[in-house]
Design a protein around this motif. Sequence first.
Motif, mmCIF file in Angstrom:
data_model
loop_
_atom_site.group_PDB
_atom_site.id
_atom_site.type_symbol
_atom_site.label_atom_id
_atom_site.label_comp_id
_atom_site.label_asym_id
_atom_site.label_seq_id
_atom_site.Cartn_x
_atom_site.Cartn_y
_atom_site.Cartn_z
ATOM 1 N N GLY A 60 0.801 -1.216 0.000
ATOM 2 C CA GLY A 60 0.000 0.000 0.000
ATOM 3 C C GLY A 60 0.833 1.265 0.000
ATOM 4 O O GLY A 60 0.400 2.301 -0.519
ATOM 5 N N VAL A 61 2.051 1.210 0.536
ATOM 6 C CA VAL A 61 2.847 2.433 0.655
ATOM 7 C C VAL A 61 3.283 2.943 -0.704
ATOM 8 O O VAL A 61 3.549 4.145 -0.872
ATOM 9 N N TYR A 62 3.364 2.080 -1.723
ATOM 10 C CA TYR A 62 3.721 2.563 -3.058
ATOM 11 C C TYR A 62 2.664 3.529 -3.579
ATOM 12 O O TYR A 62 2.975 4.533 -4.218
ATOM 13 N N VAL A 63 1.405 3.214 -3.318
ATOM 14 C CA VAL A 63 0.321 4.079 -3.757
ATOM 15 C C VAL A 63 0.338 5.390 -2.978
ATOM 16 O O VAL A 63 0.235 6.481 -3.547
ATOM 17 N N VAL A 64 0.493 5.298 -1.660
ATOM 18 C CA VAL A 64 0.497 6.500 -0.823
ATOM 19 C C VAL A 64 1.697 7.383 -1.164
ATOM 20 O O VAL A 64 1.565 8.606 -1.319
ATOM 21 N N SER A 65 2.881 6.782 -1.294
ATOM 22 C CA SER A 65 4.082 7.570 -1.571
ATOM 23 C C SER A 65 4.026 8.201 -2.950
ATOM 24 O O SER A 65 4.563 9.297 -3.156
ATOM 25 N N LYS A 66 3.370 7.540 -3.914
ATOM 26 C CA LYS A 66 3.237 8.121 -5.255
ATOM 27 C C LYS A 66 2.491 9.443 -5.177
ATOM 28 O O LYS A 66 2.835 10.411 -5.867
ATOM 29 N N VAL A 67 1.476 9.532 -4.317
ATOM 30 C CA VAL A 67 0.700 10.760 -4.143
ATOM 31 C C VAL A 67 1.506 11.794 -3.354
ATOM 32 O O VAL A 67 1.597 12.970 -3.742
ATOM 33 N N VAL A 68 2.111 11.371 -2.251
ATOM 34 C CA VAL A 68 2.854 12.299 -1.392
ATOM 35 C C VAL A 68 4.072 12.860 -2.112
ATOM 36 O O VAL A 68 4.429 14.034 -1.944
ATOM 37 N N LEU A 69 4.728 12.050 -2.952
ATOM 38 C CA LEU A 69 5.928 12.492 -3.658
ATOM 39 C C LEU A 69 5.656 13.583 -4.687
ATOM 40 O O LEU A 69 6.591 14.215 -5.186
ATOM 41 N N ASP A 70 4.403 13.801 -5.000
ATOM 42 C CA ASP A 70 4.060 14.906 -5.903
ATOM 43 C C ASP A 70 4.294 16.259 -5.246
ATOM 44 O O ASP A 70 4.444 17.276 -5.935
ATOM 45 N N VAL A 71 4.333 16.300 -3.898
ATOM 46 C CA VAL A 71 4.501 17.574 -3.189
ATOM 47 C C VAL A 71 5.714 17.588 -2.254
ATOM 48 O O VAL A 71 6.205 18.665 -1.907
ATOM 49 N N ILE A 72 6.191 16.414 -1.834
ATOM 50 C CA ILE A 72 7.375 16.340 -0.978
ATOM 51 C C ILE A 72 8.434 15.516 -1.708
ATOM 52 O O ILE A 72 8.184 14.359 -2.052
#
Length: 307
Positions: free
Chosen positions: A25-37
Amino acid sequence: MMNPQWKQQLIGGVCLTLAAAIWGGVYVVSKVVLDVIPPFTLLIIRFTIALVVLGAFVAARREFIARRDFPLIMTVAFVGVTISIAAQFVGTKLSTAHMGALITSASPAFIALFAVWLLKERINGRQLTGILLATVGVLIVIGVPDEADAQSSLIGNLILLLAAVSWGLYTVLSKKATLRYSSLSVTTYVALFGIIFTSPLMVWELSVTPVTWGFGWEIWAGVLYIGIISTAGAFYLWNKGFELMQAGSGAGFFFIQPVVGALLGWLLLNEHLGLGFFAGAAFIFGGVALSNLQQAESYEKNEGTPH
């Protein structure tokens, strides 16, 4: 009453299953978060949160690591955090969530190889064949993308492969560390040294890509999930699982990760699962099934006693 060896295997399997599912699941979450951080900044935030959570338990239980063993823990941290997790974040940012989950699922092959080298565990013909099949699957995913997988990047995929190799080494080195100390202590000190080693990269990163910290609650929720659940929780579970099992036997549980990651990437991010993904996945899962079959037969033959 359950045989103690079987109970240990069962608990270890549950820990590894939970860790791998969380990381899917963290791949999906990090893909979103990495757009801003950016990647290294997110890595430092992630392990700082984990250090606070785990450090409180270590301090309360006074489970400290002796200075003479710092070189081992520092090596584990550099390989597992500064190299592997950073490569995972950078590769996922350049590629896609489902490619990140699948390519890094080659880690069990490298775990087995490093276990033979560093832990002197034995590997047989069927396990070797399984590793080769899984490797072919990864090469298909990286080198034979179809038009539908145009979202992914060759460079990003190669960085993800680096994450897989280094994660295999990290897991085996962590196994060595947990022969001396508890999983809780090892995970906490790895977080500490990982922050120290990766901080210069974060400083450089912020100097070239400034971050605007006024993003919404959903990004902060993602950061907390990555820091508390997928780092403090999953890293502890992963190290605990390998504390209870042989490295070669536990490696196959990592393959739960790409299943969860691919499904969530498709469900939540509308990522396309192209032909290259399914062809590579077939080879990878066939390889791990072959390896696990041999492990199961060996375990049964020895009445559940690790060998």
